[in-house]
Design an enzyme around this catalytic site. Structure first.
Site, PDB file in Angstrom:
ATOM      1  N   GLN A 128       0.837  -1.206   0.000  1.00 63.73           N
ATOM      2  CA  GLN A 128       0.000   0.000   0.000  1.00 63.73           C
ATOM      3  C   GLN A 128       0.863   1.244   0.000  1.00 63.73           C
ATOM      4  OE1 GLN A 128      -3.501   0.338   2.727  1.00 63.73           O
ATOM      5  NE2 GLN A 128      -2.384   2.034   3.631  1.00 63.73           N
ATOM      6  N   GLY A 129       0.724   2.064  -1.026  1.00 65.27           N
ATOM      7  CA  GLY A 129       1.499   3.293  -1.136  1.00 65.27           C
ATOM      8  C   GLY A 129       0.650   4.511  -0.824  1.00 65.27           C
ATOM      9  N   SER A 131       1.200   6.728   2.601  1.00 63.93           N
ATOM     10  CA  SER A 131       1.977   7.732   3.330  1.00 63.93           C
ATOM     11  C   SER A 131       3.180   8.211   2.526  1.00 63.93           C
ATOM     12  CB  SER A 131       2.471   7.157   4.660  1.00 63.93           C
ATOM     13  OG  SER A 131       1.386   6.894   5.525  1.00 63.93           O
ATOM     14  N   GLU A 246      -9.750  -1.187   6.640  1.00 64.30           N
ATOM     15  CA  GLU A 246      -8.520  -1.488   7.378  1.00 64.30           C
ATOM     16  C   GLU A 246      -8.757  -1.443   8.873  1.00 64.30           C
ATOM     17  OE1 GLU A 246      -3.837  -0.066   7.582  1.00 64.30           O
ATOM     18  OE2 GLU A 246      -5.310   1.220   6.604  1.00 64.30           O
ATOM     19  N   ASN A 388      -3.702   7.208  17.025  1.00 60.56           N
ATOM     20  CA  ASN A 388      -4.683   7.301  18.108  1.00 60.56           C
ATOM     21  C   ASN A 388      -5.363   8.665  18.130  1.00 60.56           C
ATOM     22  OD1 ASN A 388      -4.208   4.708  18.988  1.00 60.56           O
ATOM     23  ND2 ASN A 388      -3.734   5.298  21.099  1.00 60.56           N
ATOM     24  N   GLU A 389      -4.576   9.704  17.831  1.00 59.56           N
ATOM     25  CA  GLU A 389      -5.144  11.051  17.847  1.00 59.56           C
ATOM     26  C   GLU A 389      -6.190  11.227  16.744  1.00 59.56           C
ATOM     27  OE1 GLU A 389      -1.394  10.898  19.979  1.00 59.56           O
ATOM     28  OE2 GLU A 389      -1.929  10.290  17.947  1.00 59.56           O
TER      29      GLU A 389
END
Length: 402
Positions: A128-129, A131, A246, A388-389
């Site tokens: 998976q590209g 980020s 996901e 998490n944020e």
């Protein structure tokens, strides 16, 4: 929510248990137990995929018309729970559970016919590209550019933290096809053959010593227009769909519960440092109980989501809640494993793999040898798939209405 199993579901569960007893290879199970990362090496994962594919169970979450099983949401959950309880490895999620739903939802008939069977057979192994060095949580800021040139796109840019790119032959990626519009509106979803000229993969070694992630460089890579999934500018919509899968495409509680059970058993033979067994320590039992309650609470939430899916409803933002809870529990349980083995749990063996005939000999036990590496690897749980944020913000806005 009725979580009582019907006679048919109980019979299904027994069929799965029998299959796992007879067909889960010992080498695959041992490899999964000695793998620090969430992604097992292809030699383990693909071997297990092949067993399930031969049975017709690999695409258990897929629609029947594309090779799926036709199982109910509850049966899919039972399958995952029994696989976890048997110590089976995680499936190769990137192709099976992330790309495949995108293809059957947004892809052309030609794309479905070409890629879906190859995902099941193992001919295609995807990464998976998404980020980039300057676009992580703020994914819409991505800069990898795809410019139309006749029947091709010419792609330039780089992707980072690309899991298993060194094993993959294909990458599904987000690219910017229009820099003149709102940044979300200018993104498209493209399938890239990693054997194409101009693609290079540079390894990134984690603090645990794992080669799991990479940086992928794209320099004037020509990609056929037919590899565009959906239309130009639909990439952001597809990405949100994929990320929802996901975060909520599988149940985390069964695997967490299995790992916690392994720790509980091991504690019976580990010293508390005062002449007794660690399992008898009040402080230790309190920590285990806290983790167990967390896993059981997560399981109830996941079962609630399954109940909603069974009624034809989408999982929605609740998947962010399960991702947040599962990430924190994963880290809590992996810390328990390190503390379980005391000094032996602090060893950090950087050789890989930690399974098979050439694995380095453990100082104490194989589980102790894996503990520190797994703990370090699991620090990424609160980052990948949305930090998490990010999950907390989604929950605050979409679930709590804040």
């Amino acid at each position: 929510m009725d979580i009582e199993l019907s006679p048919a579901d109980k019979a299904f569960r027994e069929d799965v248990r029998a299959f796992l007893r007879d067909h889960l290879p010992d080498a695959v199970k041992a490899g999964a137990a000695a793998t620090p990362s969430v992604f097992v090496e292809p030699e383990i994962g693909q071997a297990w995929n092949a067993v399930l594919d031969a049975k017709g169970w690999l695409g258990y979450q897929w629609p029947v018309e594309h090779g799926g099983t036709g199982w109910t949401p509850l049966q899919r959950y039972l399958f995952e729970k029994e696989c976890a309880a048997a110590g089976a490895p995680n499936l190769t999620v990137l192709g099976l559970k992330l790309l495949a739903p995108v293809l059957w939802t947004f892809g052309s008939e030609a794309q479905k016919a070409r890629y879906l069977p190859r995902i099941l057979s193992g001919e295609d192994y995807w990464c998976q590209g998404f980020s980039e060095p300057a676009a992580g949580s703020d994914l819409a800021s991505l800069k990898t550019r795809a410019v139309r040139d006749g029947d091709d796109y010419v792609v330039n840019g780089s992707k980072i933290w690309t899991t298993h790119a060194h094993h993959a032959n294909g990458m599904f990626t987000l690219v910017r096809t229009n820099p003149e519009v709102k940044k979300q509106a200018g993104i498209s979803f493209l399938l890239i053959d990693l054997a194409s000229p101009g693609v290079s993969v540079r390894p990134i070694l984690t603090t645990a010593g794992d080669h799991e992630v990479n940086q992928v460089f794209l320099e004037d890579v020509r990609v056929p227009v037919e590899n565009l999934v959906g239309g130009e500018g639909e990439g952001w919509t597809i990405a949100k769909f994929l990320l929802e899968n996901e975060r909520g495409g599988s149940c985390h509680a069964p695997k967490l519960g299995y790992d916690l059970a392994q720790i509980e058993v091991a504690a019976k033979s580990e010293s508390d440092g005062r002449g007794g067994a660690l399992a008898d320590s009040i402080d230790w039992r309190r920590r285990l109980a806290k983790a167990r309650l967390g896993v059981e609470a997560l399981e109830m939430i996941e079962l609630k989501i399954i109940s909603e899916i069974a009624k034809g409803r989408k999982p929605g933002p609740q998947t962010s809640l399960t991702k947040l809870l599962a990430s924190n529990l994963r880290q809590e349980i992996d810390l328990l494993a390190v503390d379980l083995f005391g000094i032996a749990g602090l060893q950090l063996e950087t050789a890989r793999p930690l399974y098979g005939d050439n694995a380095p000999e453990p100082v104490h036990s194989r589980a102790a040898q894996v503990a520190a590496a797994r703990y370090l690897n699991s620090r990424a749980w609160t980052i990948f798939g949305g930090t998490n944020e990010v999950q907390s913000t989604i929950i605050a806005k979409s679930v709590l209405g804040l």
